[in-house]
Design a protein around this motif. Structure first.
Motif, PDB file in Angstrom:
ATOM      1  N   MET A  33       0.859  -1.195   0.000  1.00 38.17           N
ATOM      2  CA  MET A  33       0.000   0.000   0.000  1.00 38.17           C
ATOM      3  C   MET A  33       0.891   1.239   0.000  1.00 38.17           C
ATOM      4  N   SER A  34       0.331   2.361  -0.425  1.00 35.04           N
ATOM      5  CA  SER A  34       1.147   3.567  -0.536  1.00 35.04           C
ATOM      6  C   SER A  34       0.276   4.820  -0.398  1.00 35.04           C
ATOM      7  N   GLY A  35       0.904   5.960  -0.641  1.00 30.71           N
ATOM      8  CA  GLY A  35       0.196   7.237  -0.506  1.00 30.71           C
ATOM      9  C   GLY A  35       0.152   8.007  -1.820  1.00 30.71           C
ATOM     10  N   HIS A  36       0.269   9.334  -1.705  1.00 29.58           N
ATOM     11  CA  HIS A  36       0.108  10.164  -2.906  1.00 29.58           C
ATOM     12  C   HIS A  36       1.259   9.986  -3.903  1.00 29.58           C
ATOM     13  N   ARG A  37       2.471   9.663  -3.420  1.00 30.42           N
ATOM     14  CA  ARG A  37       3.634   9.539  -4.333  1.00 30.42           C
ATOM     15  C   ARG A  37       3.900   8.038  -4.542  1.00 30.42           C
TER      16      ARG A  37
END
Ligand code: TPP
Length: 333
Positions: free
Chosen positions: A77-81
């Motif tokens: 999972m990750s974020g905006h970048r």
């Protein structure tokens, strides 16, 4: 140049085997991600990609080095970048580019754009731009895999600013209390939009110490040297697979792009390490690759990228019904 010498960071890569097929794979993965994002940067001003983009240029060695340790069934999972994380763990290029163009063939059916990538077939269960939000979701995923007695490892990437959110502390506490199989990966580029790290925390405070204070095994290491990232992540992920519970890694890095948007800043200041240039020179010097290999690979990538952009542009936008399908508010009757 490496952060390692300056800052006394961990380097377990030397103790771990890194063979030439793996070195080549990791180098070509970094090169591929770089060329894909450069093309996004070039085409962005045509205004056909209508979502904001947070490019990973300068930070690619992290996703590539960590992903080289993942197995089918693991979750990311990750974020905006998140572009590099998505591509490095096997996310589909055609679906990725189509998503940026808002097309129904996109990995999120054109409904999410750059900051909401999902590709279950790659184990990429999603990126969300609300800072810190995926830390708790990924912790929940790790909880679920443990409850079902599955052996999957969950990896969650986030920036240094996310460690200023309460959810970070709650998640670490929860993961440690229940011994969950999760690797927290903090990409510390020392910026939160325009605010440097030094203005947001006391000078003596280190992110890695926060994780250590929960008694979670934690490392701080150079994020620009792919083999170092690989070796440190390997050590931690092997421990997680053996049932040792959550682990944390802080990777010092530099983004070579503006915070949001297509502009590539490059290596303006002295001492900045570009992970691509560094690795290319290393592998050429060590005779792991020759320039001809790189030239052939560059041509293949360009073709692959061109096809992905052409397909995305020709694809359809989602229908009106599909656009409305997953919203809770149905309007006034
Ligand atoms: C909860 C929340 N607060 C504020 C923002 C606005 N915002 C978007 S990106 C960002 C900074 C991100 O910095 P970092 O997490 O370190 O990642 P980087 O952009 O440096 O990769 C902020 C504050 C947000 N998206 N979510």
């Amino acid at each position: 140049m490496s952060f390692m010498k300056d800052k006394g960071l961990a380097d377990l890569s030397l103790k771990k085997e890194v063979n030439s097929p793996l070195q080549k794979k990791m180098f070509f993965d970094i090169l591929r991600i770089r060329r894909i994002e450069e093309e996004i940067s070039r085409q962005y001003s045509d205004q056909e990609m209508r979502c904001p983009v947070h490019l990973s240029i300068g930070q690619e060695a992290i996703g590539v080095g960590v992903s080289a340790n993942l197995k089918p069934g693991d979750y990311v999972m990750s974020g905006h970048r998140s572009h590099a994380h998505y591509l490095a763990c096997g996310g589909n290029l055609d679906k990725f580019i189509a998503e940026l163009y808002g097309k129904e063939t996109g990995c999120t059916n054109g409904l999410g754009g750059s900051m909401h990538l999902i590709d279950k077939s790659a184990g990429f269960l999603g990126s969300v731009p609300i800072i810190g939000s995926t830390i708790s979701i990924a912790t929940g995923l790790a909880f679920e895999t443990k409850r079902r007695k599955k052996s999957n490892v969950t990896v969650v990437y986030f920036g240094d600013s996310a460690t200023e959110e309460g959810v970070f502390y709650e998640s670490l506490n929860f993961a440690k209390s229940l011994n969950l199989p999760i690797l927290y990966v903090c990409e510390n580029n020392e910026m939160s939009v325009e605010t440097p790290f030094s203005k947001r925390r006391h000078q003596q405070q280190k992110i890695v110490d926060i994780a250590n204070s929960f008694n979670i095994e934690s490392l701080c290491s150079d994020g620009q040297i792919c083999e170092g990232v690989y070796g440190n992540a390997k050590y931690l992920i092997e421990g997680i697979r053996c049932g040792e519970g959550p682990k944390f890694i802080e990777l010092m890095t530099t983004k070579l792009v503006e915070h949001c948007g297509p502009k590539i800043i490059g290596m303006e200041s002295e001492g900045v390490c570009d992970p691509l240039t560094y690795y290319k020179e290393k592998l050429l010097n060590d005779k792991i690759i020759i320039q001809k290999d790189i030239d052939v690979y560059e041509m293949d990538i360009q073709e692959e990228i061109k096809k992905a952009f052409d397909k995305a542009k020709k694809a359809k936008f989602p229908s009106r019904d599909k656009l409305k399908a997953n919203i809770f508010y149905k309007g006034e009757k």
